[in-house]
Design an enzyme around this catalytic site. Structure first.
Site, PDB file in Angstrom:
ATOM      1  N   CYS A   1      95.531  36.957 -46.780  1.00 15.36           N
ATOM      2  CA  CYS A   1      96.592  37.613 -47.420  1.00 15.36           C
ATOM      3  C   CYS A   1      96.779  37.667 -48.725  1.00 15.36           C
ATOM      4  O   CYS A   1      96.606  36.448 -49.269  1.00 15.36           O
ATOM      5  CB  CYS A   1      98.094  37.021 -46.536  1.00 15.36           C
ATOM      6  SG  CYS A   1      99.569  37.546 -47.451  1.00 15.36           S
TER       7      CYS A   1
ATOM      8  N   LYS B   1      85.940   2.961 -24.159  1.00  8.62           N
ATOM      9  CA  LYS B   1      86.957   3.206 -25.214  1.00  8.62           C
ATOM     10  C   LYS B   1      88.356   3.386 -24.342  1.00  8.62           C
ATOM     11  O   LYS B   1      88.482   4.562 -23.628  1.00  8.62           O
ATOM     12  CB  LYS B   1      86.597   4.497 -26.003  1.00  8.62           C
ATOM     13  CG  LYS B   1      87.620   4.267 -27.101  1.00  8.62           C
ATOM     14  CD  LYS B   1      87.165   5.652 -28.225  1.00  8.62           C
ATOM     15  CE  LYS B   1      87.951   5.343 -29.326  1.00  8.62           C
ATOM     16  NZ  LYS B   1      89.429   6.079 -29.087  1.00  8.62           N
TER      17      LYS B   1
ATOM     18  N   GLU C   1     105.508 -19.552  -3.678  1.00  7.10           N
ATOM     19  CA  GLU C   1     104.981 -20.840  -4.329  1.00  7.10           C
ATOM     20  C   GLU C   1     105.395 -20.631  -5.923  1.00  7.10           C
ATOM     21  O   GLU C   1     105.955 -21.323  -6.626  1.00  7.10           O
ATOM     22  CB  GLU C   1     103.673 -21.506  -4.264  1.00  7.10           C
ATOM     23  CG  GLU C   1     103.738 -22.083  -2.852  1.00  7.10           C
ATOM     24  CD  GLU C   1     102.025 -22.389  -2.621  1.00  7.10           C
ATOM     25  OE1 GLU C   1     101.529 -23.422  -3.157  1.00  7.10           O
ATOM     26  OE2 GLU C   1     101.624 -21.459  -1.940  1.00  7.10           O
ATOM     27  N   TYR C   2     104.872 -19.431  -6.324  1.00  9.13           N
ATOM     28  CA  TYR C   2     105.241 -19.091  -7.800  1.00  9.13           C
ATOM     29  C   TYR C   2     106.436 -19.152  -8.079  1.00  9.13           C
ATOM     30  O   TYR C   2     107.121 -19.633  -9.089  1.00  9.13           O
ATOM     31  CB  TYR C   2     104.565 -17.719  -8.084  1.00  9.13           C
ATOM     32  CG  TYR C   2     104.541 -17.263  -9.463  1.00  9.13           C
ATOM     33  CD1 TYR C   2     103.778 -17.689 -10.257  1.00  9.13           C
ATOM     34  CD2 TYR C   2     105.652 -16.493  -9.869  1.00  9.13           C
ATOM     35  CE1 TYR C   2     104.139 -17.364 -11.970  1.00  9.13           C
ATOM     36  CE2 TYR C   2     106.002 -16.054 -11.275  1.00  9.13           C
ATOM     37  CZ  TYR C   2     105.114 -16.482 -12.212  1.00  9.13           C
ATOM     38  OH  TYR C   2     105.405 -16.176 -13.522  1.00  9.13           O
ATOM     39  N   ASP C   3     107.435 -18.502  -7.251  1.00 11.29           N
ATOM     40  CA  ASP C   3     108.940 -18.211  -7.392  1.00 11.29           C
ATOM     41  C   ASP C   3     109.439 -19.484  -7.486  1.00 11.29           C
ATOM     42  O   ASP C   3     110.371 -19.897  -8.251  1.00 11.29           O
ATOM     43  CB  ASP C   3     109.618 -17.462  -6.318  1.00 11.29           C
ATOM     44  CG  ASP C   3     109.159 -15.855  -6.392  1.00 11.29           C
ATOM     45  OD1 ASP C   3     108.550 -15.570  -7.475  1.00 11.29           O
ATOM     46  OD2 ASP C   3     109.288 -15.302  -5.584  1.00 11.29           O
TER      47      ASP C   3
ATOM     48  N   TYR D   1      90.015  -6.783 -27.834  1.00 10.81           N
ATOM     49  CA  TYR D   1      88.455  -6.664 -27.887  1.00 10.81           C
ATOM     50  C   TYR D   1      87.944  -6.996 -29.393  1.00 10.81           C
ATOM     51  O   TYR D   1      87.009  -6.832 -29.843  1.00 10.81           O
ATOM     52  CB  TYR D   1      88.121  -5.169 -27.951  1.00 10.81           C
ATOM     53  CG  TYR D   1      89.109  -4.023 -28.484  1.00 10.81           C
ATOM     54  CD1 TYR D   1      89.455  -3.893 -29.964  1.00 10.81           C
ATOM     55  CD2 TYR D   1      89.858  -3.264 -27.768  1.00 10.81           C
ATOM     56  CE1 TYR D   1      90.516  -3.138 -30.299  1.00 10.81           C
ATOM     57  CE2 TYR D   1      90.703  -2.327 -28.237  1.00 10.81           C
ATOM     58  CZ  TYR D   1      91.138  -2.165 -29.488  1.00 10.81           C
ATOM     59  OH  TYR D   1      92.113  -1.516 -30.148  1.00 10.81           O
TER      60      TYR D   1
ATOM     61  N   LYS E   1      82.447   9.821 -27.638  1.00  8.20           N
ATOM     62  CA  LYS E   1      83.390  10.367 -26.777  1.00  8.20           C
ATOM     63  C   LYS E   1      83.157  11.202 -25.559  1.00  8.20           C
ATOM     64  O   LYS E   1      82.248  11.708 -25.604  1.00  8.20           O
ATOM     65  CB  LYS E   1      84.507  11.406 -27.499  1.00  8.20           C
ATOM     66  CG  LYS E   1      85.201  10.475 -28.542  1.00  8.20           C
ATOM     67  CD  LYS E   1      86.183   9.538 -28.379  1.00  8.20           C
ATOM     68  CE  LYS E   1      87.372  10.126 -27.978  1.00  8.20           C
ATOM     69  NZ  LYS E   1      88.478  10.647 -29.053  1.00  8.20           N
TER      70      LYS E   1
ATOM     71  N   ASP F   1      92.034   4.332 -23.268  1.00  3.49           N
ATOM     72  CA  ASP F   1      92.964   5.261 -23.911  1.00  3.49           C
ATOM     73  C   ASP F   1      94.458   4.980 -23.762  1.00  3.49           C
ATOM     74  O   ASP F   1      94.978   5.270 -22.994  1.00  3.49           O
ATOM     75  CB  ASP F   1      92.694   6.430 -22.925  1.00  3.49           C
ATOM     76  CG  ASP F   1      93.191   7.883 -23.925  1.00  3.49           C
ATOM     77  OD1 ASP F   1      93.613   7.679 -24.923  1.00  3.49           O
ATOM     78  OD2 ASP F   1      93.188   9.043 -23.196  1.00  3.49           O
TER      79      ASP F   1
ATOM     80  N   LEU G   1      87.967   4.402 -35.745  1.00  2.00           N
ATOM     81  CA  LEU G   1      86.535   4.635 -35.347  1.00  2.00           C
ATOM     82  C   LEU G   1      86.081   6.039 -35.609  1.00  2.00           C
ATOM     83  O   LEU G   1      86.763   6.913 -35.242  1.00  2.00           O
ATOM     84  CB  LEU G   1      86.365   4.138 -33.958  1.00  2.00           C
ATOM     85  CG  LEU G   1      86.331   2.861 -33.383  1.00  2.00           C
ATOM     86  CD1 LEU G   1      86.395   2.830 -31.853  1.00  2.00           C
ATOM     87  CD2 LEU G   1      85.513   1.857 -33.965  1.00  2.00           C
TER      88      LEU G   1
ATOM     89  N   CYS H   1      99.456  42.220 -44.161  1.00  2.00           N
ATOM     90  CA  CYS H   1     100.143  40.621 -43.557  1.00  2.00           C
ATOM     91  C   CYS H   1     101.338  41.113 -42.712  1.00  2.00           C
ATOM     92  O   CYS H   1     102.365  41.705 -43.195  1.00  2.00           O
ATOM     93  CB  CYS H   1     100.456  39.910 -44.746  1.00  2.00           C
ATOM     94  SG  CYS H   1     101.383  38.435 -44.363  1.00  2.00           S
TER      95      CYS H   1
ATOM     96  N   LYS I   1      79.627  -1.161 -30.350  1.00  2.00           N
ATOM     97  CA  LYS I   1      79.310  -2.310 -31.732  1.00  2.00           C
ATOM     98  C   LYS I   1      78.268  -2.856 -32.057  1.00  2.00           C
ATOM     99  O   LYS I   1      77.736  -3.602 -31.050  1.00  2.00           O
ATOM    100  CB  LYS I   1      80.532  -3.196 -31.418  1.00  2.00           C
ATOM    101  CG  LYS I   1      81.912  -2.294 -31.222  1.00  2.00           C
ATOM    102  CD  LYS I   1      82.973  -3.422 -31.046  1.00  2.00           C
ATOM    103  CE  LYS I   1      84.276  -2.490 -30.455  1.00  2.00           C
ATOM    104  NZ  LYS I   1      85.327  -3.589 -29.912  1.00  2.00           N
TER     105      LYS I   1
ATOM    106  N   ASP J   1     102.984 -15.872  -3.663  1.00  2.00           N
ATOM    107  CA  ASP J   1     104.209 -15.386  -4.559  1.00  2.00           C
ATOM    108  C   ASP J   1     105.584 -16.144  -4.363  1.00  2.00           C
ATOM    109  O   ASP J   1     106.059 -16.782  -5.374  1.00  2.00           O
ATOM    110  CB  ASP J   1     104.745 -13.778  -4.252  1.00  2.00           C
ATOM    111  CG  ASP J   1     103.695 -12.969  -4.661  1.00  2.00           C
ATOM    112  OD1 ASP J   1     102.621 -13.187  -5.166  1.00  2.00           O
ATOM    113  OD2 ASP J   1     103.880 -11.741  -4.511  1.00  2.00           O
TER     114      ASP J   1
ATOM    115  N   GLU K   1      81.285  -1.008 -25.026  1.00  2.00           N
ATOM    116  CA  GLU K   1      82.676  -1.216 -24.320  1.00  2.00           C
ATOM    117  C   GLU K   1      83.280   0.198 -24.100  1.00  2.00           C
ATOM    118  O   GLU K   1      83.252   1.223 -25.095  1.00  2.00           O
ATOM    119  CB  GLU K   1      83.581  -1.929 -25.391  1.00  2.00           C
ATOM    120  CG  GLU K   1      82.846  -3.178 -25.789  1.00  2.00           C
ATOM    121  CD  GLU K   1      83.675  -3.873 -26.931  1.00  2.00           C
ATOM    122  OE1 GLU K   1      84.797  -3.832 -27.508  1.00  2.00           O
ATOM    123  OE2 GLU K   1      83.021  -4.750 -27.649  1.00  2.00           O
TER     124      GLU K   1
ATOM    125  N   CYS L   1     104.015  35.831 -50.436  1.00  2.00           N
ATOM    126  CA  CYS L   1     104.235  36.052 -49.016  1.00  2.00           C
ATOM    127  C   CYS L   1     105.032  34.952 -48.618  1.00  2.00           C
ATOM    128  O   CYS L   1     104.831  33.643 -48.596  1.00  2.00           O
ATOM    129  CB  CYS L   1     102.670  35.917 -48.422  1.00  2.00           C
ATOM    130  SG  CYS L   1     102.870  35.633 -46.821  1.00  2.00           S
TER     131      CYS L   1
END
Ligand code: IVH
Length: 683
Positions: A427, A121, A39-41, A228, A317, A123, A87, A409, A293, A37, A119, A433
């Protein structure tokens, strides 16, 4: 400064940007950091120093541009270059089998030999990124599939999303699609942080973070993304499969779900589903199913799309989450069409991240079949956005009470009658109504209908109760005076304990009137949908608008004409016919039009490219299935015929044309090759 110097600085800047992009890619996408980290900084500081010294060299794709910026006042709407589809779902193997059978029929291949990209799905929420010359220029939410919201500033803060594509093998203009999400860990962190906002689930947290007007807040949330698919591309990508697209995306620097796999046939799909479902709890992000797919892109083209989803993919699902609770009470809700639905009030319980305290009991037959009584302990289930429902009884209540459909009703006192041969009761009060009246007006103002945003259920309910409005056209007669003293609530004074009325303030009244006057121009199809004719959903409303072009013509249509329309069955056709042969309905429509409501027939301008034209197709088409081209032509107002005659507007010719070509030549009918035809259609 000499040009030599400035070139050197530009080069240094380019080098440091490339280095940081590479380090980011390894850290956030490949999950294998190249340096510490610290070196990245140091590298990042180098970039900041250079950019501070030469602010005019700060580019859009610089890693420094990932950080926040000024808050927006609102998100602007943007059009996707290519439509974003949704989908279709299946929940059970038997429905997956049916899907495979349809594929076999359409592709004329045994499903065992069809390869799928399987793949998880994800969420989260869909995102569409636009890259121009390899640089991220726009990020938009899915919206309605055609138009989304510009969330570029927020998306740029997501470190795993490349601001600049890797390599140099990319088209000038490119759309890339994926899913933005927050990992399970990230979600726990947000909810346990000191922020006052608690999210129900990771998906809501991701959506809430992405839709922050202040990009600094978005930047502080652990948003991530998997990609995707490729949307629009200005050049040929030389890809022949979905798995090829995924590979390409990963070469350009996008993060791809590591669980994606190529499988074959129903067996392969089922096996993948089982494996992923069994490890679901161990996966660090939320998924709610598997997407299969068809891998071959030519097959995808042949299969095409139907309405809002592709035929070449299906979401399988996972079963909905279930919980146990008790039925406290049952009330009877009267809907727009008078159907009386029993609704259970439940002891509140969390299901799939949402607190559930009501569940529909559908109808009395369902109640009797499940033997439900007030006081019973039951399992409830909620699948995605679907309304919660009771699955079965766990324990019968000790003092259980029978659920009885009232004879009258609860809203208007009219008789409730069971509809012949149907499971439901209605009703009989019709629009007398107040519940039906309210529901009809609530539907009228709803988003997909007239989209009058300043008027909610509560206000409508009060306006109807006070007899200020009686139907939808009365909305257009509202004014300051009518709204001035309307009590919308009561409250109790803290000091005296006395109850007092809350009325609408001047500002609220102004907003209500403005929200109506803002929607005085409306698409004909939205208006037809907003009338709330039983069985007339958005798709039917659109077909009616396209066919009849005006509300006058639709109201004069006869039953036999209406039923000829695609997708309109006898029940819907009769409802439509009856609706427009009812005096009160016609009066209501006329009153709205007389109040200045203007119906725009967009289809006339946009879609009727081919109105009154008849096309015949011959030969194998280059880019799409024949069925798809036919659908495009019909959607654009044209007709399709199977044989060439003098009346044919043109013959569309693909590869290896049949005898129709000769006939067209003989009759002097216009001949267009399919590729030129796609150009007219802009596809
Ligand atoms: S493909 C035309 N692949 O599911 C194909 N979608 O119900 C459209 N989603 O809006 C999408 N993971 O937000 C695809 N691996 C995946 C996905 C995925 C999640 C979401 C996406 C889409 C929704 C459709």
């Amino acid at each position: 400064m000499s040009s030599k110097n400035i070139n050197k600085i530009k080069k240094d800047l380019e080098n440091v940007k490339n280095k940081i992009n590479l380090l980011n890619h390894h850290y956030y996408v490949l999950d294998s950091p190249l340096v510490s980290d610290h070196e990245y900084d140091i590298e990042f500081q180098k970039l900041i120093n250079l950019e501070e010294s030469y602010p005019n060299l700060v580019s859009n794709d610089s890693p420094s541009q990932r950080i926040g910026g000024q808050p927006l006042s609102k998100f602007e709407s943007v059009n996707h270059k290519e439509k974003m589809f949704s989908l279709n779902n299946v929940f059970e193997i038997k429905d997956l089998k049916l899907y495979m059978e349809r594929l076999e029929k359409n592709l004329l291949i045994s499903s065992r030999n069809i390869k799928f990209s399987a793949e998880p799905k994800l969420d989260g929420l869909a995102i569409n990124l636009l890259y121009e010359r390899g640089v991220l220029v726009l990020a938009a939410t899915r919206g309605d599939g055609t138009t989304g919201e510009n969330v570029t500033k927020n998306v740029k803060t997501i470190k795993s999303i490349p601001l600049k594509l890797m390599g140099n093998n990319f088209p000038n203009v490119l759309e890339v699609r994926g899913e933005i999400f927050i990992s399970k860990n990230g979600f726990d962190k947000i909810n346990s942080s000191n922020s006052d906002k608690i999210f129900a689930n990771a998906r809501n947290a991701a959506a809430g973070s992405l839709r922050q007007l202040d990009p600094n807040i978005a930047a502080s949330r652990p948003l991530d993304a998997f990609f995707y698919s490729i949307g629009y591309s200005s050049g040929n990508l030389n890809i022949s499969s979905q798995s090829g697209s995924l590979l390409k995306l990963s070469k350009w620097g996008f993060k791809i779900c590591e669980l994606n796999k190529i499988v074959s046939g129903l067996g392969g799909c089922k096996e993948f589903y089982k494996k992923i479902y069994s490890m679901r709890d161990k996966i660090p992000y939320e998924i709610d199913g598997i997407v299969y797919k068809v891998d071959n892109l030519q097959h995808q083209k042949d299969l095409g799309f139907v309405s809002r989803a592709p035929r070449w993919a299906i979401a399988h699902k996972f079963p909905a989450e279930q919980k146990i609770t008790t039925i406290d009470k049952v009330r009877f809700q009267v809907g727009r069409t008078g159907v009386v639905t029993p609704v259970a009030s439940l002891k509140p319980v969390e299901v799939g991240g949402v607190i559930v305290s009501n569940a529909t009991l559908h109808n009395m037959d369902e109640i009797n079949k499940k033997d439900l009584h007030i006081g019973d302990t039951v399992t409830i289930r909620r699948a995605g956005d679907v309304i919660p429902e009771i699955v079965s009884i766990v324990n019968k209540g000790v003092e259980r009470k029978k659920i009885i459909m009232p004879k009258k009703c609860p809203e208007c006192g009219s008789a409730i009658e069971r509809v012949k041969d149907m499971a439901f009761a209605k009703c009989t009060g019709g629009l007398n109504c107040s519940a039906q009246k309210k529901a009809a007006i609530i539907h009228f103002v709803s988003k997909k209908a007239m989209d009058i945003q300043g008027i909610g259920e509560k206000l409508i309910s009060r306006l109807v109760d006070e007899k200020i409005i009686n139907n939808t056209s009365d909305l257009y007669k509202l004014n300051n005076k009518k709204l001035k003293n309307l009590t919308i609530n009561t409250a109790v004074r803290e000091d005296s304990g006395k109850e007092y009325d809350i009325t609408l303030g001047d500002k609220s009244i102004k907003n209500i009137l403005k929200s109506i006057s803002d929607r005085m121009e409306i698409k004909l199809s939205n208006f037809i949908y907003s009338l709330g004719i039983n069985e007339v959903g958005e798709v039917t409303a659109r077909s009616l608008a396209k066919k009849y072009q005006s509300i006058e013509d639709l109201s004069k249509a006869n039953y036999n004409d209406i039923i000829k329309l695609r997708d309109i069955g006898p029940v819907a056709a009769l409802n439509i016919y009856n609706y427009f042969h009812n005096k009160e309905n016609l009066e209501n429509i006329n009153n709205m039009l007389n109040s200045g409501l203007q119906l725009i027939n967009n289809k006339k301008e946009e879609d009727n490219l081919f109105s009154n034209e008849t096309y015949v197709i011959t030969g194998k088409l280059n880019n799409m299935s024949r069925r798809n081209l036919e659908e495009y032509i019909i959607e654009n107002g044209g007709n399709i015929s199977n044989s060439v005659s003098k009346k044919t507007s043109a013959l569309i010719v693909g590869l290896d044309p049949g005898s129709k070509l000769e006939k067209a030549k003989k009759l002097g009918v216009k001949i267009i090759n399919d590729k030129d035809f796609y150009k007219i259609l802009k596809i």
